[in-house]
Scaffold this motif. Structure first.
Motif, short mmCIF file in Angstrom:
data_model
loop_
_atom_site.label_atom_id
_atom_site.label_comp_id
_atom_site.label_asym_id
_atom_site.label_seq_id
_atom_site.Cartn_x
_atom_site.Cartn_y
_atom_site.Cartn_z
N GLY A 110 18.15 -40.56 15.49
CA GLY A 110 18.37 -40.32 14.08
C GLY A 110 19.82 -40.30 13.68
O GLY A 110 20.16 -40.55 12.51
N ALA A 111 20.72 -40.00 14.63
CA ALA A 111 22.15 -39.96 14.31
C ALA A 111 22.71 -41.36 14.07
O ALA A 111 23.73 -41.51 13.38
CB ALA A 111 22.92 -39.28 15.44
N LYS A 112 22.05 -42.38 14.64
CA LYS A 112 22.49 -43.76 14.44
C LYS A 112 21.28 -44.64 14.15
O LYS A 112 20.94 -45.54 14.92
CB LYS A 112 23.24 -44.27 15.68
CG LYS A 112 24.56 -43.57 15.95
CD LYS A 112 25.26 -44.17 17.16
CE LYS A 112 26.61 -43.50 17.41
NZ LYS A 112 27.30 -44.05 18.61
N PRO A 113 20.62 -44.40 13.02
CA PRO A 113 19.40 -45.14 12.72
C PRO A 113 19.69 -46.55 12.21
O PRO A 113 20.73 -46.79 11.59
CB PRO A 113 18.76 -44.31 11.61
CG PRO A 113 19.94 -43.72 10.89
CD PRO A 113 20.97 -43.44 11.96
N PRO A 114 18.79 -47.51 12.49
CA PRO A 114 18.97 -48.87 11.97
C PRO A 114 18.48 -48.94 10.52
O PRO A 114 17.65 -49.79 10.17
CB PRO A 114 18.10 -49.70 12.92
CG PRO A 114 17.01 -48.76 13.33
CD PRO A 114 17.63 -47.39 13.38
N VAL A 115 18.99 -48.06 9.69
CA VAL A 115 18.58 -47.97 8.29
C VAL A 115 19.85 -47.95 7.44
O VAL A 115 20.80 -47.22 7.76
CB VAL A 115 17.75 -46.69 8.02
CG1 VAL A 115 17.36 -46.59 6.55
CG2 VAL A 115 16.50 -46.68 8.90
N LYS A 116 19.90 -48.72 6.38
CA LYS A 116 21.08 -48.78 5.53
C LYS A 116 21.30 -47.44 4.82
O LYS A 116 20.32 -46.76 4.47
CB LYS A 116 20.94 -49.90 4.51
CG LYS A 116 20.95 -51.29 5.13
CD LYS A 116 20.86 -52.37 4.08
CE LYS A 116 20.91 -53.76 4.71
NZ LYS A 116 20.82 -54.83 3.69
N PRO A 117 22.56 -47.05 4.61
CA PRO A 117 22.86 -45.77 3.98
C PRO A 117 22.16 -45.56 2.65
O PRO A 117 21.67 -44.45 2.36
CB PRO A 117 24.38 -45.80 3.80
CG PRO A 117 24.86 -46.72 4.88
CD PRO A 117 23.79 -47.76 5.01
N GLU A 118 22.07 -46.61 1.84
CA GLU A 118 21.41 -46.45 0.54
C GLU A 118 19.92 -46.16 0.70
O GLU A 118 19.32 -45.44 -0.10
CB GLU A 118 21.62 -47.68 -0.33
CG GLU A 118 21.21 -49.00 0.29
CD GLU A 118 22.34 -49.71 1.01
OE1 GLU A 118 22.30 -50.96 1.07
OE2 GLU A 118 23.25 -49.03 1.51
N ARG A 119 19.32 -46.71 1.76
CA ARG A 119 17.90 -46.42 2.03
C ARG A 119 17.73 -44.98 2.49
O ARG A 119 16.75 -44.32 2.13
CB ARG A 119 17.38 -47.39 3.10
CG ARG A 119 15.92 -47.18 3.50
CD ARG A 119 14.97 -47.31 2.34
NE ARG A 119 13.58 -47.16 2.75
CZ ARG A 119 12.58 -46.91 1.91
NH1 ARG A 119 12.80 -46.83 0.61
NH2 ARG A 119 11.35 -46.77 2.36
N VAL A 120 18.68 -44.48 3.27
CA VAL A 120 18.64 -43.07 3.69
C VAL A 120 18.64 -42.16 2.46
O VAL A 120 17.89 -41.18 2.39
CB VAL A 120 19.83 -42.73 4.61
CG1 VAL A 120 19.87 -41.24 4.91
CG2 VAL A 120 19.73 -43.52 5.91
N GLY A 121 19.47 -42.48 1.47
CA GLY A 121 19.50 -41.68 0.25
C GLY A 121 18.17 -41.69 -0.48
O GLY A 121 17.73 -40.66 -1.00
N VAL A 122 17.52 -42.85 -0.52
CA VAL A 122 16.21 -42.95 -1.17
C VAL A 122 15.19 -42.07 -0.44
O VAL A 122 14.41 -41.34 -1.06
CB VAL A 122 15.73 -44.41 -1.20
CG1 VAL A 122 14.27 -44.50 -1.64
CG2 VAL A 122 16.60 -45.23 -2.14
N LEU A 123 15.19 -42.14 0.88
CA LEU A 123 14.23 -41.37 1.67
C LEU A 123 14.46 -39.88 1.52
O LEU A 123 13.51 -39.09 1.42
CB LEU A 123 14.32 -41.77 3.15
CG LEU A 123 13.92 -43.22 3.48
CD1 LEU A 123 14.15 -43.50 4.96
CD2 LEU A 123 12.47 -43.48 3.10
N LEU A 124 15.72 -39.45 1.50
CA LEU A 124 16.02 -38.03 1.32
C LEU A 124 15.56 -37.56 -0.06
O LEU A 124 15.03 -36.45 -0.21
CB LEU A 124 17.51 -37.78 1.50
CG LEU A 124 17.98 -36.32 1.51
CD1 LEU A 124 17.21 -35.50 2.53
CD2 LEU A 124 19.47 -36.24 1.78
N GLY A 125 15.73 -38.42 -1.06
CA GLY A 125 15.24 -38.08 -2.39
C GLY A 125 13.73 -37.91 -2.41
O GLY A 125 13.20 -37.01 -3.09
N GLU A 126 13.02 -38.74 -1.65
CA GLU A 126 11.56 -38.61 -1.55
C GLU A 126 11.17 -37.27 -0.93
O GLU A 126 10.21 -36.62 -1.36
CB GLU A 126 10.99 -39.76 -0.72
CG GLU A 126 11.08 -41.12 -1.39
CD GLU A 126 10.59 -42.24 -0.48
OE1 GLU A 126 10.14 -41.93 0.65
OE2 GLU A 126 10.64 -43.41 -0.89
#
Length: 322
Positions: A263-279
């Motif tokens: 999780g510290a180095k996920p293959p997920v773009k930063p903007e997608r991380v923000g979307v998921l955290l918002g969810e």
């Protein structure tokens, strides 16, 4: 202020101490947060033991996630206000005050408890990012061992929202009943000789295309034995603190592939991380996501807290409170 600290790597309940220290000051883009509640995660304990993916310089203050109140703003911070309750990933959170990157924190609605807010990132966000990277579709089966942990329960919940079917493996029959009460009913205990037959009965013999392995040791061979040929096994954790074991035959003759997820180095773009955290914040505010704390210990009880976190059979996280 008080903070937890360790000056050498080792057994957490042995090396953890507490000390008085000066309150930190927020730098540019940072905020100073008064800690309310900070969970003890397995990766925190592994870091203290010197067994995680990185080793901090010593002496070190542990803690990687918390909920707290913004005390002061560093230069350039515009997304947060003093007095706001915020949650998110940070460093050195087992202290009465800690600094954090303002961009990594989110305001927490009043309807979300401190217990849920303090642990939104490590397990829930990792689960969402994991699902994003598994490349599974509606109707696919995936399996996870240590399914009675937070990730197992969350994977069942968020997988169902995508139409993905989740099979859980646990080591005790009692855990099957415990999970059934939460609505996670496709669970099998591996303590009996016929457990693979139960797996086939639940799945109807369908292909299980992904396996999420969180135990280490023999957990990998056990989990891969129920995966379809050509399936992928994802190493997500190592609760047994033993090397991953998988037979060459699984790789050579069944074309099982193995990869890791951190999780510290996920293959997920930063903007997608923000979307998921918002969810996750939305789910918590609506009561769809509730995460329990079994007990909270003060900073001067940090060694006791670490010991309690290692006890089996807990129904929630152990946390540090200011």
């Amino acid at each position: 202020m008080k903070r937890a600290v360790y000056s050498q790597f080792g057994t957490p309940e042995t090396v953890l101490k507490f000390e008085e220290a000066d309150r930190p000051q927020p730098g540019e883009g940072q905020v100073l947060v008064k800690m309310v509640l900070s969970p003890i995660h397995n990766h925190d304990l592994m870091t203290i033991a010197g067994q995680y993916g990185f080793k901090p310089p010593l002496p070190a203050v542990p803690g990687t996630e918390a909920v707290g109140i913004v005390e002061a703003l560093g230069a350039g911070v515009t997304n947060l206000k003093v007095g706001q309750r915020v949650a998110g990933g940070a460093e050195q959170t087992w202290a009465e005050f800690y600094t954090a990157n303002a961009a990594r924190l989110v305001p927490v609605p009043d309807s979300v408890s401190d217990e849920t807010a303090c642990q939104l990132v490590a397990m829930p966000l990792s689960t969402k990012m994991l699902l994003d990277t598994l490349e599974v579709k509606d109707g696919d089966w995936i399996a996870i061992n240590a399914a009675n942990g937070a990730v197992g329960k969350l994977l069942a919940q968020y997988g169902a929202e995508k139409g993905v079917k989740v099979l859980g493996l646990v080591r005790r029959a009692a855990a099957v009943d415990e999970l059934a009460k939460t609505g996670f009913t496709t669970v099998v205990a591996t303590e009996g000789a016929d457990w693979r037959d139960k797996v086939r009965a639940i799945t109807g013999g369908a292909r299980i295309v992904r396996g999420i392995e969180s135990l280490g040791g023999d957990g990998a061979n056990e989990l891969s034995s129920i995966l379809a040929d050509g399936a992928q096994l994802v190493s997500f954790g190592a609760m047994t603190n033993t090397p991953l074991k998988i037979s060459a035959g699984e790789l050579l003759f069944r074309n099982i592939t193995v990869k890791g997820f951190w999780g510290a180095k996920p293959p997920v773009k930063p903007e997608r991380v923000g979307v998921l955290l918002g969810e996750l914040i939305k789910d918590a505010a609506e009561g769809k996501l509730v995460l329990d704390i079994e007990a909270a210990y003060t900073i001067d009880q940090v060694a006791e807290a670490a010991k309690a976190s290692g006890e089996p059979g807990r129904k929630g996280k152990i946390a540090i409170k200011a």
